[in-house]
Scaffold this motif. Structure first.
Motif, PDB file in Angstrom:
ATOM      1  N   ASN A  41       0.821  -1.205   0.000  1.00 35.39           N
ATOM      2  CA  ASN A  41       0.000   0.000   0.000  1.00 35.39           C
ATOM      3  C   ASN A  41       0.859   1.261   0.000  1.00 35.39           C
ATOM      4  OD1 ASN A  41      -1.835   2.114   0.641  1.00 35.39           O
ATOM      5  ND2 ASN A  41      -3.205   0.672   1.624  1.00 35.39           N
ATOM      6  N   LEU A  42       1.810   1.305   0.920  1.00 36.13           N
ATOM      7  CA  LEU A  42       2.637   2.503   1.060  1.00 36.13           C
ATOM      8  C   LEU A  42       3.451   2.788  -0.198  1.00 36.13           C
ATOM      9  CD1 LEU A  42       3.875   4.833   2.587  1.00 36.13           C
ATOM     10  CD2 LEU A  42       5.392   3.203   3.756  1.00 36.13           C
ATOM     11  N   ALA A  43       4.080   1.764  -0.758  1.00 42.17           N
ATOM     12  CA  ALA A  43       4.897   1.973  -1.960  1.00 42.17           C
ATOM     13  C   ALA A  43       4.053   2.499  -3.110  1.00 42.17           C
ATOM     14  CB  ALA A  43       5.571   0.661  -2.363  1.00 42.17           C
ATOM     15  N   SER A  44       2.840   1.979  -3.236  1.00 46.95           N
ATOM     16  CA  SER A  44       1.949   2.424  -4.312  1.00 46.95           C
ATOM     17  C   SER A  44       1.484   3.851  -4.086  1.00 46.95           C
ATOM     18  CB  SER A  44       0.733   1.487  -4.400  1.00 46.95           C
ATOM     19  OG  SER A  44       1.120   0.152  -4.618  1.00 46.95           O
ATOM     20  N   THR A  45       1.044   4.130  -2.867  1.00 44.29           N
ATOM     21  CA  THR A  45       0.512   5.454  -2.544  1.00 44.29           C
ATOM     22  C   THR A  45       1.589   6.522  -2.661  1.00 44.29           C
ATOM     23  OG1 THR A  45      -1.060   4.412  -1.031  1.00 44.29           O
ATOM     24  CG2 THR A  45      -0.734   6.771  -0.777  1.00 44.29           C
ATOM     25  N   LEU A  46       2.823   6.161  -2.316  1.00 45.49           N
ATOM     26  CA  LEU A  46       3.945   7.103  -2.380  1.00 45.49           C
ATOM     27  C   LEU A  46       4.146   7.661  -3.784  1.00 45.49           C
ATOM     28  CD1 LEU A  46       7.413   6.685  -0.770  1.00 45.49           C
ATOM     29  CD2 LEU A  46       7.275   6.840  -3.231  1.00 45.49           C
ATOM     30  N   LEU A  47       3.852   6.860  -4.813  1.00 43.23           N
ATOM     31  CA  LEU A  47       4.093   7.289  -6.189  1.00 43.23           C
ATOM     32  C   LEU A  47       2.984   8.142  -6.774  1.00 43.23           C
ATOM     33  CD1 LEU A  47       5.623   4.057  -7.778  1.00 43.23           C
ATOM     34  CD2 LEU A  47       6.798   6.156  -7.122  1.00 43.23           C
ATOM     35  N   ILE A  48       1.883   8.291  -6.061  1.00 41.68           N
ATOM     36  CA  ILE A  48       0.728   9.008  -6.606  1.00 41.68           C
ATOM     37  C   ILE A  48       0.687  10.429  -6.049  1.00 41.68           C
ATOM     38  CG2 ILE A  48      -1.788   9.027  -6.769  1.00 41.68           C
ATOM     39  CD1 ILE A  48      -1.680   5.963  -6.697  1.00 41.68           C
ATOM     40  N   ASP A  49       0.722  11.395  -6.934  1.00 38.97           N
ATOM     41  CA  ASP A  49       0.753  12.807  -6.539  1.00 38.97           C
ATOM     42  C   ASP A  49      -0.447  13.170  -5.667  1.00 38.97           C
ATOM     43  OD1 ASP A  49       3.053  13.180  -7.997  1.00 38.97           O
ATOM     44  OD2 ASP A  49       2.033  13.951  -9.774  1.00 38.97           O
ATOM     45  N   GLY A  50      -0.172  14.031  -4.659  1.00 42.04           N
ATOM     46  CA  GLY A  50      -1.241  14.554  -3.815  1.00 42.04           C
ATOM     47  C   GLY A  50      -1.448  13.812  -2.524  1.00 42.04           C
ATOM     48  N   THR A  51      -0.713  12.703  -2.305  1.00 48.41           N
ATOM     49  CA  THR A  51      -0.886  11.924  -1.083  1.00 48.41           C
ATOM     50  C   THR A  51       0.141  12.336  -0.022  1.00 48.41           C
ATOM     51  OG1 THR A  51       0.629  10.148  -1.728  1.00 48.41           O
ATOM     52  CG2 THR A  51      -1.671   9.976  -2.475  1.00 48.41           C
ATOM     53  N   ILE A  52      -0.143  11.988   1.232  1.00 43.59           N
ATOM     54  CA  ILE A  52       0.797  12.261   2.323  1.00 43.59           C
ATOM     55  C   ILE A  52       2.131  11.546   2.093  1.00 43.59           C
ATOM     56  CG2 ILE A  52       1.223  11.947   4.798  1.00 43.59           C
ATOM     57  CD1 ILE A  52      -0.782  14.152   4.285  1.00 43.59           C
ATOM     58  N   PRO A  53       2.150  10.242   1.753  1.00 46.56           N
ATOM     59  CA  PRO A  53       3.442   9.601   1.485  1.00 46.56           C
ATOM     60  C   PRO A  53       4.207  10.265   0.343  1.00 46.56           C
ATOM     61  CG  PRO A  53       1.789   7.930   1.895  1.00 46.56           C
ATOM     62  CD  PRO A  53       1.058   9.246   1.801  1.00 46.56           C
ATOM     63  N   ASN A  54       3.495  10.745  -0.681  1.00 52.14           N
ATOM     64  CA  ASN A  54       4.166  11.393  -1.803  1.00 52.14           C
ATOM     65  C   ASN A  54       4.890  12.660  -1.362  1.00 52.14           C
ATOM     66  OD1 ASN A  54       3.779  13.475  -4.399  1.00 52.14           O
ATOM     67  ND2 ASN A  54       4.423  11.402  -4.943  1.00 52.14           N
ATOM     68  N   ASP A  55       4.391  13.318  -0.321  1.00 51.71           N
ATOM     69  CA  ASP A  55       5.064  14.508   0.215  1.00 51.71           C
ATOM     70  C   ASP A  55       6.469  14.174   0.710  1.00 51.71           C
ATOM     71  OD1 ASP A  55       2.789  15.968  -0.261  1.00 51.71           O
ATOM     72  OD2 ASP A  55       2.134  16.037   1.834  1.00 51.71           O
ATOM     73  N   CYS A  56       6.667  12.934   1.153  1.00 49.15           N
ATOM     74  CA  CYS A  56       7.945  12.513   1.727  1.00 49.15           C
ATOM     75  C   CYS A  56       8.928  12.020   0.676  1.00 49.15           C
ATOM     76  CB  CYS A  56       7.720  11.395   2.746  1.00 49.15           C
ATOM     77  SG  CYS A  56       6.583  11.798   4.086  1.00 49.15           S
ATOM     78  N   TYR A  57       8.473  11.926  -0.561  1.00 47.17           N
ATOM     79  CA  TYR A  57       9.254  11.334  -1.640  1.00 47.17           C
ATOM     80  C   TYR A  57       9.902  12.436  -2.449  1.00 47.17           C
ATOM     81  CZ  TYR A  57      10.169   8.054  -5.536  1.00 47.17           C
ATOM     82  OH  TYR A  57      10.748   7.265  -6.503  1.00 47.17           O
ATOM     83  N   THR A  58      11.228  12.408  -2.545  1.00 45.29           N
ATOM     84  CA  THR A  58      11.960  13.504  -3.179  1.00 45.29           C
ATOM     85  C   THR A  58      12.347  13.224  -4.628  1.00 45.29           C
ATOM     86  OG1 THR A  58      14.039  12.617  -2.304  1.00 45.29           O
ATOM     87  CG2 THR A  58      12.907  14.274  -0.978  1.00 45.29           C
ATOM     88  N   SER A  59      12.154  12.001  -5.095  1.00 43.63           N
ATOM     89  CA  SER A  59      12.564  11.669  -6.463  1.00 43.63           C
ATOM     90  C   SER A  59      11.712  12.421  -7.477  1.00 43.63           C
ATOM     91  CB  SER A  59      12.438  10.167  -6.709  1.00 43.63           C
ATOM     92  OG  SER A  59      12.701   9.868  -8.061  1.00 43.63           O
TER      93      SER A  59
END
Length: 380
Positions: free
Chosen positions: A308-326
């Motif tokens: 779940n986290l890995a998928s959500t991280l790649l989608i713009d606008g989510t809280i996990p995506n805020d933490c992703y700098t790539s």
């Protein structure tokens, strides 16, 4: 009266352990089945000393194997999370780690078509909890699932044979949509508003930014577990999120289903030390995460949560995506998640528009530990 005996098998899959039963060996009554599951784990004692559980959410699990008429799957199965110190049997969620063990079980029990020569065997199973097909690549030797290998996964001391798990179209298994409450919503705990992302990929999760709680995300489980105020706040947000996502009609109803949604703290990469004392450098990971399962911080991170986290991280606008700098926006990516005891890598394939998940995969190891009979006391 003597105890009743029920055939079972015990497997470790990833960082979880579960007792496997065949549906054909169980009574027809759902209530009687649940009594067997609770006895097997010893749901009644927090230590689970009177059963096969170990007092942790990742070892208090049951898998029931069903026959299936599906032309695509060799078997179907249902996962159950069993309570710890509580008489609870919950099939609302699923377990990503034990998916690897289900693949090994299909080989070991002769339910999958095994090639004549040693090598890889593609196994497809149907997970009833999320109603999704799961494809599992299992290495075989002498017609059985291979155990020995050189793949080392975080949370397990010894290397093993790598098993690759891939879930197809994993979004919306419980709520019908990947984001049942938009990309972000606001929940309230202690009269404070928190921005969250509720994501339904394999298992529904609520993601919150660790910094909103005065944390940097790298804190150890020992420190986090002693923070009762934090635990109370997160549980408040968890049950509110269940209502917001349409998974429960009321707060009270949400409290009655402790297994999902789960909730996790996320933070941008930084250096930290694992539970085992190994240093993880910020450049080795894409995000830091700590999750709660059944009211306790998870020793590592649930396999379903990694998906779940890995998928959500790649989608713009989510809280996990805020933490992703790539800045990379590839359709297929490998995400590195820093959890309390190491790093887990998850392969994510997005849909062409980048707004949903086509497939998500994870490498695990598994081992058949025991085969025998589970004894059920006559007082049940």
């Amino acid at each position: 009266m003597k105890q009743n005996a029920v055939p079972c098998t015990v497997y470790r899959g990833g960082t979880s352990r579960g007792v496997f039963f065949k549906e054909s060996d169980l009574p027809k009554s759902k209530s009687a089945q649940e009594q067997i599951f609770m006895s097997a784990m010893d749901a009644y004692n927090p230590s689970q000393v009177n059963g096969l559980g170990s007092g942790t959410s990742h070892t208090s699990k049951v898998i029931v194997i069903h026959e299936t008429d599906s032309e695509q799957a060799c078997l179907a199965y249902t996962f159950y999370q069993v309570g710890i110190g509580e008489a609870i049997v919950d099939s609302a969620g699923t377990c990503g780690n034990l998916m690897a063990a289900v693949g090994a079980y299909a080989i070991d029990e002769g339910l999958a078509k095994v090639p004549s020569a040693d090598g890889m065997c593609d196994v497809t199973v149907l997970n009833h909890n999320i109603n999704r097909l799961v494809r599992i690549e299992v290495p075989i030797v002498d017609g059985a699932a291979q155990v020995d290998g050189d793949y080392l996964m975080a949370g397990i001391v010894h290397t093993g044979a790598k098993i690759s798990v891939s879930i197809l179209s994993p979004g919306g298994g419980k709520t019908g949509t990947t984001f049942p409450a938009e990309m972000r919503s606001e929940l309230v705990a202690d009269e404070q508003k928190f921005s969250v992302t509720i994501s339904d990929i394999v298992n529904p999760f609520i993601f919150v930014n660790a910094q909103d709680f005065g944390l940097d995300g790298s804190e150890s489980n020992d420190i986090l577990s002693q923070n009762q105020h934090l635990l109370t706040q997160l549980e408040t947000l968890r049950v509110q999120g269940a209502v917001s996502a349409g998974m429960a009609e009321t707060i009270e109803a949400a409290k009655e289903v402790p297994s999902i949604p789960k909730i996790a703290l996320v933070a941008p990469p930084r250096d930290y030390f694992t539970t085992s004392g190994v240093e993880v450098k910020a450049e080795e990971i894409d995000i830091i995460a700590r999750m709660i399962s059944m009211g306790k911080f998870h020793r590592t991170f649930a396999g379903s949560g990694l998906y779940n986290l890995a998928s959500t991280l790649l989608i713009d606008g989510t809280i996990p995506n805020d933490c992703y700098t790539s800045s990379e926006q590839k359709q297929l990516q490998n995400i590195r998640i820093g959890h309390p005891d190491g790093i887990a890598e998850v392969t994510v394939e997005l849909t062409e528009d980048g707004k949903d998940v086509a497939a998500v995969g994870l490498d695990r190891t598994a081992r058949r530990i025991l085969e025998g009979q589970c004894y059920v006391p006559s007082w049940l």
